[in-house]
Design a protein around this motif. Sequence first.
Motif: not given
Length: 704
Positions: A410-416, A501-506, A512-514
């Motif tokens: 899940v991206c850090e800036d994911a929305d609800s 896992h929390v991911c620092d997404c692009d 995918q980078t995570c």
Amino acid sequence: MHICWLLPCVLGIPCLWPGFAVAGDSSRETAEKWADSHWRVKRGWVWNQFFVPEEMNGSYHIGRLRSDLDNGNNSFQYKLWGDGAGSLFTIDNRTGTFVIQVTASDADDPTSGNNARLLYSLRQGQAYFSVEPTTGVIRISSKTDRELQDEYWVIIQAKDMIGQPGALSGTTSVLIKLSDINDNKPVFKESFYRLTVSESAPIGTSIGKIMAYDSDIGENAEMDYSIEEDDSKTFDIITDNETQEGIVILKKKVDFEHQSHYGIRAKVRNRHVDKELLIYHADASTTFIKVRVEDEDEPPIFLLPTYIFEILEENPHGAFVGTVSAIDPDQRKSPITYSITGSKEFTISDNGTIIVTSTLDREINAWYNLSVTATERYNVQQISSVPVYVQVLNVNDHAPEFSEYYETYVCEDADSGQVIQTISAVDRDESIEDHHFYFTLSAEDTNNSSFTIRDNQDNTATILTNRSGFSLQEEPNFFITILIADNGIPSLTSTNILTIHVCDCDDSGNTQTCSDKKLVLFLGLRVEVIIAILIFIMVICGFVFLMLALRQQRKQILFPEKGDVFGENIFCYDDEGGGEEDTEAFDIAELRSTTVMRERRARKTTSAEIRSLYRQSLQVGPDSALFRKFILEKLEEADSDPCAPPFDSLQTYAFEGLGSLAGSLSSLGSADTDQDGNFDYLNELGPRFKRLACMFGSAVHSNN
């Protein structure tokens, strides 16, 4: 005298009644005038007159007639008309038959009177043949039967001068052989046959032969046999074309216990019959055959050709599966024993009941192919087998579970409400209906989770975020509990942990980078672990090599090669010492220095003082107590050293005194002295000297 008028008719031409006008003549007188001679010709017709003796009984050949147009090719048919025709008189319509023509020659002048005119007559064979007087044609005059006589000798006489008195004659013999016609049907010689057949005989077995006889020969004697009466359809008959015998064969298997006797009727007919001769073959000859079935010891027979049983999985040991049954078909009805081959999960009792011997699992094996053998107790050689199939029915004993391992990010800036994962489940149980799974979160995660789940009603579920914003530093991983239930009876539910896992997404929000970073990290850790393992292995190997080298060096020190310097070497001299003036002998000072350098050790045992083995002359010179102490110290060192030589090794320390008054220490002269030879003190020197003490002590005692 009875006179019968016979009128031959050419086929296709109307026949004339005898006694009526012929060729336009209607007067009876004209007919009687023509009948004065034996035969007269009128317009192609021949009138014949025969005479029959009175009071004649039975069949009697009264004459023969033939048309002058009949060339013997069976193209004419003769019929009899008039009074008595068909009752008193009969005619064979086709036996006016040509046989052969004989011809005689006469040297007389045929133009001079009747000298060369010949007349033929039959001298032998009148009962069956006739000869035309002027032509010499021999014809059959009565019915012949080849089966009664197949050869006839006929004598023909020829006379000149038309047979008048004074005529000259000559004769000739003619051999006539009759050819066969199929005028005899085959007939069974025996009206009753007895045959036997074993109940174990296979289909097609020959069980016996029957024989019919035919008076005809060649093709006319060929016959065919058949079954006329056999309601069971068990037997058949074929013909041996060489011997013309009928071979009775088995068409179906017979069973002594079911039917022990059969009665059948067989018939026989000629194979080749002309239409005009069918009258001779109207009724076929038959015979009766009685077949007796012989009893044989047969193997057991199962009541069914195959058995199929069903049993629920998870049934305990001893659970009932099914029952097979076999019987002895013989009259003695031997008891049957059963056995199972092909599986260790089942066993069978004496009454054919199959039970399980271990718990069955349909997911491991859904079908078992068994073979049950039945054996007669009275004759163990009689056995038979039957296939048995056991199907293990499903019981809902496996809860559904994740269909695969999920790596969820899940991206850090994911929305609800954002979809982060779709999951599915599998169930190892077999279901009559299609599987259906239900997905829910546990009660704790439902109330406190940052994620929620949505059941898609198609055996999949979607994981969604339940809030906005996640922190990789504060909460890098989330663990949510997912409950999956099936539609079995009863329903089973499993608990599954999903790691997020929390991911620092692009910038595009791609996780995918995570996963790539995690893979690189995982591979890096693996390389470091491999390197550490290799280093550890190298250290262990080095330590082992070092220990081996030290051990080898220690062995070299304990057992030096010959020629190395060692304080305890033994020097041997073959010559006698030179007395006190001999200064080149062994230097005892070296032994003394070694003794002084040794650390004094207390003796471990309080044995009596060692008796001297040296001669009294040894008391002159170095102190004897010093040598005794030295030897005892070496003995103790040898006892406590694990690397010392074997037990039966002997270390000798000796010193030849300078100028000894005792002379030689050789044992060669010891027997001549009164030296005390008691070596019992050797028993006090420890286990290494036990054998030496035993040898010397016993020897001394025996000598004394």
